[in-house]
Design a protein around this motif. Structure first.
Motif, PDB file in Angstrom:
ATOM      1  N   ARG A  85      16.428  30.955 -35.375  1.00 28.57           N
ATOM      2  CA  ARG A  85      15.312  30.759 -34.447  1.00 28.57           C
ATOM      3  C   ARG A  85      14.976  29.265 -34.452  1.00 28.57           C
ATOM      4  O   ARG A  85      14.043  28.814 -35.092  1.00 28.57           O
ATOM      5  N   PRO A  86      15.804  28.445 -33.759  1.00 26.35           N
ATOM      6  CA  PRO A  86      15.579  26.998 -33.779  1.00 26.35           C
ATOM      7  C   PRO A  86      14.344  26.599 -32.972  1.00 26.35           C
ATOM      8  O   PRO A  86      13.932  27.301 -32.044  1.00 26.35           O
ATOM      9  N   ASP A  87      13.768  25.461 -33.352  1.00 25.80           N
ATOM     10  CA  ASP A  87      12.621  24.945 -32.600  1.00 25.80           C
ATOM     11  C   ASP A  87      12.995  24.635 -31.152  1.00 25.80           C
ATOM     12  O   ASP A  87      12.175  24.780 -30.246  1.00 25.80           O
ATOM     13  N   ASP A  88      14.233  24.194 -30.946  1.00 26.64           N
ATOM     14  CA  ASP A  88      14.656  23.729 -29.624  1.00 26.64           C
ATOM     15  C   ASP A  88      15.934  24.463 -29.218  1.00 26.64           C
ATOM     16  O   ASP A  88      17.039  24.001 -29.484  1.00 26.64           O
ATOM     17  N   GLY A  89      15.788  25.634 -28.586  1.00 29.36           N
ATOM     18  CA  GLY A  89      16.951  26.382 -28.142  1.00 29.36           C
ATOM     19  C   GLY A  89      16.783  27.858 -28.385  1.00 29.36           C
ATOM     20  O   GLY A  89      15.862  28.295 -29.092  1.00 29.36           O
ATOM     21  N   PRO A  90      17.667  28.660 -27.806  1.00 29.54           N
ATOM     22  CA  PRO A  90      17.556  30.122 -27.959  1.00 29.54           C
ATOM     23  C   PRO A  90      17.907  30.582 -29.359  1.00 29.54           C
ATOM     24  O   PRO A  90      18.734  29.983 -30.056  1.00 29.54           O
TER      25      PRO A  90
ATOM     26  N   VAL B  48      21.860  45.153 -35.421  1.00 27.29           N
ATOM     27  CA  VAL B  48      20.978  44.075 -35.836  1.00 27.29           C
ATOM     28  C   VAL B  48      20.277  43.470 -34.613  1.00 27.29           C
ATOM     29  O   VAL B  48      20.927  43.202 -33.595  1.00 27.29           O
ATOM     30  N   GLY B  49      18.971  43.259 -34.706  1.00 26.26           N
ATOM     31  CA  GLY B  49      18.210  42.626 -33.648  1.00 26.26           C
ATOM     32  C   GLY B  49      17.995  41.148 -33.914  1.00 26.26           C
ATOM     33  O   GLY B  49      18.316  40.619 -34.990  1.00 26.26           O
ATOM     34  N   PHE B  50      17.443  40.442 -32.927  1.00 26.41           N
ATOM     35  CA  PHE B  50      17.161  39.019 -33.072  1.00 26.41           C
ATOM     36  C   PHE B  50      15.935  38.801 -33.949  1.00 26.41           C
ATOM     37  O   PHE B  50      15.055  39.671 -34.054  1.00 26.41           O
ATOM     38  N   LEU B  51      15.870  37.635 -34.566  1.00 27.76           N
ATOM     39  CA  LEU B  51      14.707  37.258 -35.349  1.00 27.76           C
ATOM     40  C   LEU B  51      13.533  37.016 -34.406  1.00 27.76           C
ATOM     41  O   LEU B  51      13.632  36.262 -33.441  1.00 27.76           O
ATOM     42  N   SER B  52      12.411  37.674 -34.665  1.00 30.21           N
ATOM     43  CA  SER B  52      11.249  37.552 -33.775  1.00 30.21           C
ATOM     44  C   SER B  52      10.479  36.269 -34.047  1.00 30.21           C
ATOM     45  O   SER B  52      10.654  35.630 -35.077  1.00 30.21           O
TER      46      SER B  52
ATOM     47  N   VAL C 221      16.895  32.163 -40.572  1.00 25.80           N
ATOM     48  CA  VAL C 221      16.595  30.729 -40.632  1.00 25.80           C
ATOM     49  C   VAL C 221      15.864  30.338 -39.361  1.00 25.80           C
ATOM     50  O   VAL C 221      16.214  30.786 -38.266  1.00 25.80           O
ATOM     51  N   ALA C 222      14.854  29.483 -39.498  1.00 20.92           N
ATOM     52  CA  ALA C 222      14.055  29.093 -38.345  1.00 20.92           C
ATOM     53  C   ALA C 222      13.520  27.682 -38.552  1.00 20.92           C
ATOM     54  O   ALA C 222      13.441  27.186 -39.678  1.00 20.92           O
ATOM     55  N   GLY C 223      13.156  27.048 -37.417  1.00 26.08           N
ATOM     56  CA  GLY C 223      12.525  25.740 -37.480  1.00 26.08           C
ATOM     57  C   GLY C 223      13.445  24.622 -37.039  1.00 26.08           C
ATOM     58  O   GLY C 223      14.296  24.780 -36.162  1.00 26.08           O
ATOM     59  N   SER C 224      13.275  23.467 -37.660  1.00 29.48           N
ATOM     60  CA  SER C 224      14.092  22.301 -37.352  1.00 29.48           C
ATOM     61  C   SER C 224      15.500  22.478 -37.890  1.00 29.48           C
ATOM     62  O   SER C 224      15.736  23.339 -38.753  1.00 29.48           O
ATOM     63  N   PRO C 225      16.457  21.659 -37.437  1.00 26.42           N
ATOM     64  CA  PRO C 225      17.811  21.757 -38.010  1.00 26.42           C
ATOM     65  C   PRO C 225      17.819  21.574 -39.526  1.00 26.42           C
ATOM     66  O   PRO C 225      18.517  22.306 -40.240  1.00 26.42           O
ATOM     67  N   GLY C 226      17.040  20.624 -40.008  1.00 26.86           N
ATOM     68  CA  GLY C 226      16.982  20.401 -41.441  1.00 26.86           C
ATOM     69  C   GLY C 226      16.416  21.595 -42.192  1.00 26.86           C
ATOM     70  O   GLY C 226      16.905  21.956 -43.265  1.00 26.86           O
TER      71      GLY C 226
ATOM     72  N   GLN D 122      27.179  25.264 -31.094  1.00 27.05           N
ATOM     73  CA  GLN D 122      26.771  24.564 -29.872  1.00 27.05           C
ATOM     74  C   GLN D 122      26.893  25.484 -28.662  1.00 27.05           C
ATOM     75  O   GLN D 122      26.036  25.462 -27.770  1.00 27.05           O
ATOM     76  N   VAL D 123      27.920  26.295 -28.623  1.00 26.24           N
ATOM     77  CA  VAL D 123      28.062  27.287 -27.557  1.00 26.24           C
ATOM     78  C   VAL D 123      26.859  28.225 -27.542  1.00 26.24           C
ATOM     79  O   VAL D 123      26.371  28.621 -26.465  1.00 26.24           O
ATOM     80  N   LEU D 124      26.337  28.571 -28.706  1.00 26.43           N
ATOM     81  CA  LEU D 124      25.223  29.510 -28.777  1.00 26.43           C
ATOM     82  C   LEU D 124      23.887  28.899 -28.333  1.00 26.43           C
ATOM     83  O   LEU D 124      22.862  29.578 -28.345  1.00 26.43           O
TER      84      LEU D 124
END
Length: 361
Positions: A158-163, A357-361, A11-16, A208-210
């Protein structure tokens, strides 16, 4: 039961946008799981007294304001997930935060607190850098009523705003265990709280911790959260800093990681948290103590490897579903923040294989 490699949802992008992907991908499964979780609360074996569906969802709806106060972006993600899956926001509180929610329900029904609470879920541990060739580990089993095992997934965010993060969870739940790309790890053990209240459920706190940049920042997120129920949280980062927080709604003692492995299961270990721990049956209390001792003994060695940790989850602390509780190890995760390594298994570790498992690029 032999299972395939753990399912992965990106999942990536905005929260919505992230919530929509989650809800739309597993819509049928989330609806079925939400129905099951609401029914499990209503029947009273975990929550203390039988309730009807409307009463359960009324309490859940009353917790929504606390979720939005805690994190508007995560509330937006939960809202989008629920809408895309075809469940109500109140149902999303229950399906994601079940084990906190039953603490809230028990507080609502007061004197009907059950004599035999069915909570005995998860064994977690932090191995310091000094015991792991300079790069420590966080790991745990995720144990729950056996009906939850079918719903386990791994979500890469992979959020727009955050790690970005790798998150062990179940369908319909924001997150349960994880590591972000900055090396901050978090996991939990369930605790039985007698001081539950209408508040925020633990998956919102996990996510939130993440977003934190350090174990100290992660600790402070937990200490400041308006918690609905009791969980023990463990946080660890790539600098080797770690904390254990027995987080009840009204008390939250903190223990820092030192030279020995930190191990926690499902009973309280301080006078402050003992005072607000709900009733636990003697056999479940013994299970929790046995797993804590077994894990501590297993980790009492000069150098601990990832194979040692996987072996711990397979044999010493793996739980198999048995009546009357039907609690089982639904999966497990092992993380090494300094090297960005993440391993996870779906189902009983004794019968299934870990995957890296690796992180989403």
């Amino acid at each position: 039961m032999r299972r395939p490699p753990i399912r992965i949802l990106d999942v990536a992008g905005s929260p919505g946008a992230m919530g929509h992907i989650h809800g739309a991908t597993y819509a049928d499964e989330i609806r079925a799981y939400a129905k099951e979780r609401v029914e499990l609360v209503a029947e009273g074996l975990w929550s203390g007294v039988p309730l009807d569906r409307g009463e359960v969802l009324e309490v859940a709806a009353a917790c929504l304001e606390a979720h939005e106060r805690q994190s508007a972006p995560l509330y937006e993600e939960m809202e989008a997930m629920a809408a895309s899956a075809g469940i109500s926001l109140a149902e999303s509180v229950v399906v994601g935060g079940f084990t906190d929610f039953v603490d809230t329900i028990r507080a609502e029904v007061g004197s009907h607190h059950p004599r035999r609470v069915m909570e005995d879920t998860c064994t977690a541990f932090i191995v310091p850098d000094s015991r792991a060739s300079g790069a420590g580990f966080f790991g745990q089993t995720w144990d729950m009523h056996a009906s939850a095992t079918d719903h386990v997934i791994l979500m890469r965010t992979r959020p727009d705003d955050g790690p970005g993060a790798v998150v062990f969870t179940t369908t319909g739940c924001l997150g349960q265990i994880g590591m972000n790309e900055l090396g901050v790890c978090v996991g939990i053990n369930n605790l039985t709280a007698a001081d539950g209240r209408r508040g925020v459920m633990w998956p919102t706190v996990i996510r939130q911790v993440l977003l934190a940049e350090s174990a100290e920042e992660a600790r402070d997120v937990i200490l400041s959260a308006d918690l609905a129920g009791g969980h023990n949280y463990l946080v660890f980062d790539g600098d080797g800093t770690g904390f254990n927080i027995e987080a009840m709604p009204t008390v939250r003692p903190v223990t820092g990681l030192r030279s020995e492995a930190l191990v926690h299961t499902n009973h309280t270990t301080t006078a402050d948290t003992d005072a607000v721990q709900g009733n636990r049956s003697p056999d479940l209390q013994e299970s929790s103590r046995r797993r804590m001792v077994a894990a501590a003994d297993h980790l009492d060695r000069r150098v601990v490897s990832v194979d040692d940790l996987m072996e711990l989850t397979r044999n010493q602390v793996c739980q198999v579903s048995e009546p009357p509780y039907h609690i089982e190890t639904s999966g497990a995760a092992v993380m090494r923040p300094k090297t960005a390594d993440f391993w996870a298994v779906w189902g009983l570790p004794s019968m299934n294989d870990y995957v890296r498992v690796g992180f989403l690029s």
